[in-house]
Structure formats: structure tokens, C-alpha cells
Enzyme design. Structure first.
Site, PDB file in Angstrom:
ATOM      1  N   LYS A  62       0.806  -1.219   0.000  1.00 32.69           N
ATOM      2  CA  LYS A  62       0.000   0.000   0.000  1.00 32.69           C
ATOM      3  C   LYS A  62       0.847   1.280   0.000  1.00 32.69           C
ATOM      4  CE  LYS A  62      -4.350  -1.574   2.061  1.00 32.69           C
ATOM      5  NZ  LYS A  62      -5.369  -1.263   3.089  1.00 32.69           N
TER       6      LYS A  62
ATOM      7  N   GLY B 131      -3.332   0.381  11.658  1.00 32.14           N
ATOM      8  CA  GLY B 131      -3.566   1.108  10.413  1.00 32.14           C
ATOM      9  C   GLY B 131      -5.006   1.537  10.235  1.00 32.14           C
TER      10      GLY B 131
END
Length: 283
Positions: free
Chosen positions: A65, A126
Site C-alpha cells: 500500500k 492502520g
């Protein structure tokens, strides 16, 4: 024209993405596009990344990511804010987006509430960090609860510092999961506690859940965690993580094709995917 899309990450193992995206293509009457899974080890990412832009678009998951960003021409605002990309639209310009945010916010909306009140957030990894920042951005009064471990408390303190950099007057505090007290309008669980096969576990006591009218649990397997079941037994509106998973995928299709999905259609798809998890996923 046949188009190809994919999920990239490593390791992927069992993933819901292909079945969700296949159904979303069908719901928008696109029966020619294909969606596949592409595992790329971190040490191979640099050489494999350029090939990805031959796709029409792709999803990105752990551990790529952040790595994908340097290969993109542009970032959407949400991707800039969180420094992470989970959707890429390929074309003359390759643009990165973060639709995890949209999936979360639309899940809260589907509960019939918002984040402007007193919010209790369990965990701050996250996904939890994103939930924390979105709560503050919407004027919520936030309490973050973490495990009573030095590394967890340090992570929580870092998130608090990050929030105060974004909004000096943010109403946010830190506590431990064992010490949660007070009244809240909504509970958000970003921890993996209660995930299959440990479905009987809860991150906080049943007493904490009592009196909270709304609950969102990011865990989607099982379809209703012990936390969700407890909230519903108390009369609360509660949803598991499948809503977030399906909505973030639906927003990817909005980006790729400009399609829109009626919330009722997505609600039905969430139920369909929960049935799939219950009876077929990983079996």
C-alpha cells in the site's frame, strides 16, 4: 472490450476480493471484465510494478500500500492524507486512491448514525488510525482504548500526537481496554479480537457494550462476532466488517467506471457475502 483488474499483495491466501468484485461487475451489467489475484513478494515488487499498469485498474493490499505510491502519477486526497493506496486507476495518468476510508464512512452511515458524538475506538493500528482521524475530522469526541502493553500504549500516544498535529483542539484521550469507562454514542472495533477461529473472544467486557446504541466491528469473519451479537442483544444497531469490505470495493468501481450503486443493492450484497463467509469461505 475485455478488461483486466486484479488484487496485488503478499501473502494473499484466502481473499474475498475476487468474489466481491465479480458480483459488483455483474451488478453494473459488465460481464466481460476479469478480476484476478496477483501475489508479489516484497523483494520482487520493484521489477513487477511496471507490469501492473497494463491492467485497467487494481486493488492493493499489504505489504504494497505504501510501496506503490512512488510508481503513481497522482494521489487522491484520501491517499495523501493516509499515505496509503488501496485502489489504482490506470490510464494516461495512473492515480492512487484510498477507499478504505469510504468503506468505513459508508458503513457508519448505513447504521443510521455518524461520528460527531462520543466515540470509543478499540485499537489504533492502520485501520484504527484512519478511524480515529476521520472521527476527529467530523467533530467527534474520541476515546482510544489499547492493550495494556508498552508497545500498544506507545502506538496510541503516537496516534494522539498525530491527531493533535492535524487539529490542536481535538477532543481525544487514551486509555486501556481494561480501564474503559463512561458513556458513548458509538463503539468502533479496529482490533482483530473475535476473528475466526477465536469467535468467542471480545476486546472489552459486556458491561462496556451496554448502553452504547451503535457499534461497528471491522472483523468480517464470523459475520457476527461476539461483540456484534452482544450489542444487538442490548438493542443496539451493530454491523460487522463486511459492510466496509464491500463498500470500499464498490467505491473502487465508482472510480474505475463511474458507476453508482443503490445503498439497498450494496446492503443485499453485504448479506450475500456474509452468507458466503459463513458457508464457503476458506472451506
Amino acid at each position: 472490450m475485455k478488461r483486466n483488474f486484479a488484487l496485488i499483495g503478499y501473502p494473499l491466501g484466502h481473499t474475498m476480493s475476487p468474489v466481491i468484485h465479480k458480483r459488483l461487475f455483474e451488478l453494473s451489467e459488465d460481464f466481460s471484465s476479469r478480476y484476478s489475484v496477483v501475489e508479489i513478494k516484497p523483494e520482487h515488487f520493484r521489477t513487477k510494478a511496471p507490469e501492473l499498469f497494463e491492467l485497467s485498474g487494481f486493488n492493493v493490499t499489504i505489504p504494497h500500500k505504501l510501496n506503490i505510491i512512488k510508481y503513481l502519477d497522482q494521489l487522491d486526497l484520501s491517499a495523501k492524507r493516509y499515505g496509503a493506496v488501496n485502489v489504482v486507476k490506470c490510464g494516461e495518468q495512473n492515480i492512487g486512491y484510498n477507499t478504505d476510508v469510504d468503506g468505513f464512512l459508508r458503513s457508519i452511515e448505513s447504521l443510521g448514525t455518524d461520528l460527531s458524538g462520543r466515540v470509543l475506538l478499540l485499537g489504533c493500528g492502520g485501520a484504527g488510525r484512519m478511524m480515529a482521524i476521520e472521527t476527529i475530522r467530523r467533530g467527534g469526541e474520541l476515546t482510544i482504548a489499547v492493550r495494556n502493553r508498552p508497545e500498544s500504549i506507545e502506538k496510541g500516544q503516537n496516534v494522539l500526537a498525530n491527531i493533535h498535529m492535524l487539529a490542536e483542539d481535538a477532543k481525544v484521550s487514551l486509555t486501556t481496554l481494561e480501564s474503559v469507562s463512561g458513556q458513548y454514542d458509538i463503539l468502533l472495533n479496529s482490533t482483530p479480537c473475535g476473528m475466526y477461529p477465536h469467535s468467542e473472544e471480545m476486546p472489552v467486557s459486556k458491561q462496556v457494550v451496554e448502553g452504547i446504541p451503535y457499534l461497528f466491528d471491522a472483523v468480517y469473519n464470523p459475520r457476527a462476532t461476539e461483540l456484534v451479537q452482544t450489542a444487538r442483544a442490548n438493542g443496539a444497531a451493530a454491523t460487522g466488517g463486511m459492510a466496509m469490505l464491500v463498500w470500499q470495493a464498490a467505491v473502487a468501481h465508482e472510480i474505475w467506471d463511474g458507476v453508482t450503486y443503490d445503498p439497498e443493492i450494496i446492503h443485499n450484497l453485504v448479506n450475500e457475502m456474509e452468507d458466503y463467509v459463513e458457508h464457503d469461505f476458506g472451506k
